[in-house]
Motif scaffolding. Structure first.
Motif, PDB file in Angstrom:
ATOM      1  N   ASN A   1       0.302   5.540  -0.449  1.00  0.00           N
ATOM      2  CA  ASN A   1      -0.570   6.708  -0.620  1.00  0.00           C
ATOM      3  C   ASN A   1      -2.018   6.303  -0.892  1.00  0.00           C
ATOM      4  O   ASN A   1      -2.682   6.861  -1.770  1.00  0.00           O
TER       5      ASN A   1
ATOM      6  N   PHE B   1       0.205   2.589 -10.910  1.00  0.00           N
ATOM      7  CA  PHE B   1      -0.116   3.607  -9.909  1.00  0.00           C
ATOM      8  C   PHE B   1      -1.315   4.473 -10.295  1.00  0.00           C
ATOM      9  O   PHE B   1      -1.643   5.413  -9.586  1.00  0.00           O
ATOM     10  N   SER B   2      -1.952   4.172 -11.415  1.00  0.00           N
ATOM     11  CA  SER B   2      -3.185   4.885 -11.771  1.00  0.00           C
ATOM     12  C   SER B   2      -3.992   4.031 -12.745  1.00  0.00           C
ATOM     13  O   SER B   2      -3.431   3.205 -13.483  1.00  0.00           O
ATOM     14  N   GLU B   3      -5.295   4.235 -12.742  1.00  0.00           N
ATOM     15  CA  GLU B   3      -6.174   3.487 -13.636  1.00  0.00           C
ATOM     16  C   GLU B   3      -5.910   3.844 -15.097  1.00  0.00           C
ATOM     17  O   GLU B   3      -6.039   2.993 -15.979  1.00  0.00           O
TER      18      GLU B   3
ATOM     19  N   ARG C   1       0.836  -1.197   0.000  1.00  0.00           N
ATOM     20  CA  ARG C   1       0.000   0.000   0.000  1.00  0.00           C
ATOM     21  C   ARG C   1       0.871   1.248   0.000  1.00  0.00           C
ATOM     22  O   ARG C   1       1.805   1.389   0.789  1.00  0.00           O
TER      23      ARG C   1
ATOM     24  N   HIS D   1      -3.084   3.602  -2.207  1.00  0.00           N
ATOM     25  CA  HIS D   1      -3.234   2.831  -3.440  1.00  0.00           C
ATOM     26  C   HIS D   1      -2.462   1.525  -3.311  1.00  0.00           C
ATOM     27  O   HIS D   1      -1.429   1.459  -2.650  1.00  0.00           O
ATOM     28  N   TYR D   2      -2.996   0.468  -3.956  1.00  0.00           N
ATOM     29  CA  TYR D   2      -2.326  -0.830  -3.979  1.00  0.00           C
ATOM     30  C   TYR D   2      -1.792  -1.061  -5.393  1.00  0.00           C
ATOM     31  O   TYR D   2      -2.528  -1.469  -6.287  1.00  0.00           O
ATOM     32  N   PRO D   3      -0.505  -0.790  -5.618  1.00  0.00           N
ATOM     33  CA  PRO D   3       0.002  -0.722  -6.995  1.00  0.00           C
ATOM     34  C   PRO D   3       0.335  -2.059  -7.644  1.00  0.00           C
ATOM     35  O   PRO D   3       0.432  -2.119  -8.868  1.00  0.00           O
TER      36      PRO D   3
END
Length: 326
Positions: free
Chosen positions: A286, A312-314, A284, A288-290
């Motif tokens: 920030n 790290f982003s959709e 985990r 988010h689970y990258p």
């Protein structure tokens, strides 16, 4: 450990080898041993080239067979076969001995990371990951750099690096003690924990926490021995549904499952396809689970596209999946 740390460890081991009278008495042996310890400290990570193929192959095999018991035995022989013709007058046994120590040390220190290795192959394919030292530990790296600088400016390499390794043994013992203390604190907070996975960070008193109980997952952090739980998830076994059974045949998801001990899963039915997502709970960052594995299947359960790795982003995930389908 990271590549830079393995390099400085190889240099340090080469300096330590000068305490061996046979190595120190022959300049050719000294030179060949230092070269061999640097190569030996790197060669198990030759499987990093697998990343050029794809993440699935890399995740499934990195620190696998190249870090196994047979590999630890064979790598020094490979290095000797290359170096001995270049340095024919060296003492073969002592060159082999220090090369073996370098290869063994590489695999040994990797066990202390959260990533771990399959160091016990061929007896078991289980990942051995003690989660005590971060892949890059700034204290370990800095101590090596300081010791190397002492050598450069004229200090005796043997005693300099002997001192370094004694200090490092103490540091590892201190890290083990610190981890046990954090685990006791977590167990006190979550007494029904069946497994506690700690992942060290680059900050000495900062640990990622993933906890399993019979029916839940907890995710949090420890900072200065203070435990904070961020998320709690209901622990649902992966059911034997047609969609999930089809998804688990995918190479990316299969690689993810071979590596990740604690995860949750999701299935979404979109307009004309299914999305299956498995999420590693150890990393985990920030909120988010990258580290994920994602599989898209059509309504006939044929795999359209898939991906595993760090996202790290959709938007980046969508781009990865779009690239793989084109």
């Amino acid at each position: 450990m990271d590549t830079g740390t393995h390099i400085v460890m190889g240099i340090a081991l080469g300096g330590l080898a000068t305490l061996d009278p046979v190595v120190a008495s022959n300049p050719a042996t000294t030179t060949s041993v230092i070269i061999a310890t640097i190569i030996g400290s790197q060669i198990p990570d030759i499987d990093t080239v697998l990343k050029l193929r794809n993440n699935a192959v890399y995740i499934r095999n990195h620190r696998g067979v190249t870090h196994s018991i047979p590999a630890v035995i064979l790598w020094p022989l490979v290095i000797l076969a290359v170096l001995y013709p270049v340095f024919p007058g060296v003492n073969l046994f002592h060159l082999w001995l220090w090369t073996f120590i370098a290869v063994f040390l590489h695999v040994f220190v990797d066990i202390f990371n959260a990533y771990g290795t399959q160091a016990l192959r061929p007896f078991t394919n289980k990942w051995v990951a003690l989660g005590i030292i971060n892949t890059f530990d700034p204290i370990i790296f800095s101590l090596h750099i300081v010791a190397i600088l002492f050598w450069v400016f004229g200090a005796n390499p043997g005693y300099t690096f002997l001192t370094l390794f004694i200090v490092l043994i103490g540091y590892y013992l201190l890290r083990i003690f610190t981890q046990l203390k954090v685990k006791r604190s977590v167990k006190k907070m979550i007494p029904d924990a069946t497994e506690i996975i700690l992942s060290p960070t680059m900050r000495y008193n900062h640990w990622r926490i993933a906890v399993m109980t019979e029916d839940s997952f907890y995710v949090g952090r420890s900072h200065q021995h203070e435990i904070e739980i961020y998320d709690k998830f209901h622990r649902t076994p992966v059911p034997s549904t047609p969609v999930l059974a089809a998804a688990q045949k995918d190479k990316n998801l299969s690689a993810f499952l071979s590596f990740s001990p604690v995860f949750r899963w999701e299935v979404q039915e979109l307009e004309d396809q299914y999305q299956v997502r498995f999420i590693d709970l150890r990393y985990r960052s920030n909120g988010h689970y990258p580290f994920v594995a994602v599989v898209h299947l059509d309504l006939n359960l044929n795999i359209i596209t898939s991906y595993t790795g760090w996202i790290f982003s959709e938007d980046k995930l969508k781009k990865k999946l779009d690239i793989l389908t084109n």
